[in-house]
Design an enzyme around this catalytic site. Structure first.
Site, PDB file in Angstrom:
ATOM      1  CG  PHE A   1      -2.008   0.944   1.233  1.00  0.00           C
ATOM      2  CD1 PHE A   1      -3.182   0.679   0.550  1.00  0.00           C
ATOM      3  CD2 PHE A   1      -1.882   2.156   1.902  1.00  0.00           C
ATOM      4  CE1 PHE A   1      -4.233   1.592   0.541  1.00  0.00           C
ATOM      5  CE2 PHE A   1      -2.929   3.073   1.903  1.00  0.00           C
ATOM      6  CZ  PHE A   1      -4.097   2.796   1.217  1.00  0.00           C
TER       7      PHE A   1
ATOM      8  CG  ASP B   1      -0.758  -2.517   6.565  1.00  0.00           C
ATOM      9  OD1 ASP B   1      -1.910  -2.829   6.938  1.00  0.00           O
ATOM     10  OD2 ASP B   1      -0.492  -1.453   5.971  1.00  0.00           O
TER      11      ASP B   1
ATOM     12  CE1 TYR C   1      -9.840   3.030   6.019  1.00  0.00           C
ATOM     13  CE2 TYR C   1      -8.903   3.891   8.047  1.00  0.00           C
ATOM     14  CZ  TYR C   1      -8.774   3.591   6.708  1.00  0.00           C
ATOM     15  OH  TYR C   1      -7.587   3.826   6.071  1.00  0.00           O
ATOM     16  CE  LYS C   2      -8.483   0.134   4.235  1.00  0.00           C
ATOM     17  NZ  LYS C   2      -7.049   0.060   4.022  1.00  0.00           N
TER      18      LYS C   2
ATOM     19  NE  ARG D   1      -9.970  -2.762  -3.304  1.00  0.00           N
ATOM     20  CZ  ARG D   1      -9.432  -1.981  -2.374  1.00  0.00           C
ATOM     21  NH1 ARG D   1      -8.150  -2.075  -2.093  1.00  0.00           N
ATOM     22  NH2 ARG D   1     -10.167  -1.078  -1.751  1.00  0.00           N
TER      23      ARG D   1
END
Ligand SMILES: *Cc1c(COP(=O)(O)O)cnc(C)c1O
Length: 411
Positions: free
Chosen positions: A133, A210, A235-236, A384
């Site tokens: 990322f 991560d 928050y995912k 995605r």
């Protein structure tokens, strides 16, 4: 020879009907909103739970409005650690006292990496990969320039990710830190953690994981894998809301000597002594720097309730079933239209999302969003498809991929 086309509508209905977690999607805000045809981006921003709206209103009136400053002593001062322990126990395979909540993933990755590097003096290299990322890459670039260290890059397979062999090819006695994502944000590749930690530790290096794209969809065993440091988003797949505070994990063996670089008062021993000089707090509190964002920690608790009710093995099983169904649709409907799959075929090496590529996908994504079908676009031309296991139905996956097929045909 031609085979009969699969009746995907019948299959989606059967899968939803037989889903042991089939009742869960209804508990999310917006699940009955006709404008939202298919939400396929819960891995970027999870949907709110209905209970969260009530919890937040009650917090304003009762806890904040009623308890006022007393709330810090009664609840809030300890909340980052209590919530950290709960995330550790339910989601990370982490014993108590190693996980806390606060800051963003980016800030925590910085703090953990700096703390890790301080405990490997004399070693000069950080290992990372080109497909990690962006924030992870930029942070390591900044730390390398700050400390005069060298970055050693892994060029991983675009549709796969970092393997233990890739890693073994670049680590050495110069490696201080290896940092990578448990699930790759683009391809969805799920790293073989026991193999990766073994290669890292054999080289005498430390591992910073991560877990943004795995926590809440893939089972995690930080303690038994021997991971040194980890951070991840809430928050995912943890549905904490936009910008909700992240979590950090420091392995208990490293904690007594761990020191991070942002010496704020909330990470100090006895902060309310207001004393001269910084002494790190005992335990995981030393990862904190500042007053924790309590409001941002409320929604996560509702999602933890839900995940604990379902159990992580069932969550992962649903996640695998969703990605398998999506890939079956892609192979039958989209591959003949020139779409390629940029995610692992093996479910054991795949997280909770799949990425498919086609040159027209940038413009198609915009049209999909307009019709209430919401996957994500990822450079250079990927769609995605994220399938948050507790909020996504098989029917939504069918709706989403049908819309992609129709938009491809409409061009
Ligand atoms: C989403 C995500 C981040 C985001 O970091 P923030 O500090 O919350 O902006 C970091 N790493 C990975 C792998 C992600 O998927």
């Amino acid at each position: 020879m031609t085979t009969a086309p699969t009746d995907f509508a019948t299959r989606a209905s059967a899968l939803d009907a037989a889903d042991p977690l089939g009742d869960f999607p209804r508990r999310f805000v917006g699940s009955d909103d006709p404008e939202i045809a298919a939400y396929l981006d819960g891995n970027s921003l999870g949907r709110p739970l209905r209970g969260t709206a009530e919890r937040m209103a009650a917090f304003v009136t009762d806890a904040w409005g009623g308890r006022l400053i007393r709330g810090w002593d009664e609840q809030w001062f300890e909340l980052p650690l209590r919530l950290g322990d709960r995330i550790g126990a339910s989601l990370l395979g982490a014993a108590a006292g190693q996980t806390t909540v606060g800051d963003s993933t980016s800030v925590l990755l910085y703090k953990l990496a700096r703390g890790a590097l301080a405990s490997r003096p004399g070693r000069t290299e950080i290992v990372l990969d080109r497909d990690n990322f962006p924030t992870d890459r930029y942070l390591m670039e900044s730390i390398a320039s700050e400390l005069g260290l060298t970055l050693r890059w892994i060029e991983a397979d675009f549709a796969g990710g970092v393997t233990a062999e890739d890693l073994a090819g670049v680590v050495s006695e110069r490696t201080a830190l290896v940092t990578l994502s448990h699930v790759a944000y683009r391809s969805g590749y799920l790293v073989d953690m026991p193999a990766i930690t073994a290669v890292t530790h054999d080289a005498g290096a430390l591992l910073l994981l991560d877990a943004c794209h795995s926590v809440g969809s893939v089972e995690i065993e930080l303690d038994s894998w021997g991971v040194d440091f980890a951070a991840g988003c809430t928050y995912k797949y943890l549905n904490g809301g936009p910008g909700a505070p992240a979590f950090a994990y420091v392995n208990a063996e490293l904690l007594p000597r761990f020191q991070q670089p942002i010496w704020g008062w909330m990470g100090r021993e006895n902060p309310f002594d207001m004393a001269q000089g910084y002494i790190p707090a005992p335990g995981i509190r030393r990862v904190l720097s500042a007053s924790p964002g309590i409001i941002g920690m409320l929604p996560i608790q509702d999602m933890l309730d839900l995940i604990e009710e379902a159990g992580m093995p069932a969550v992962r099983a649903k996640s695998v079933a969703l990605t398998e169904f999506a890939l079956d649709l892609v192979h039958e409907w989209l591959a003949p239209r020139g779409v390629t799959v940029s995610s692992p075929a093996d479910p054991a090496r795949r997280g909770g999302h799949v990425t498919i590529d086609h040159p027209a996908f940038r413009e198609i994504t915009a049209r999909l969003w307009n019709r209430g079908v919401m996957p994500d676009f990822r450079q250079p031309h990927g769609i995605r498809i994220g399938m948050s296991p507790l909020s996504t139905t098989f029917h939504e996956v069918l709706t989403g991929i049908t819309a992609i097929r129709d938009e491809l045909d409409a061009r």
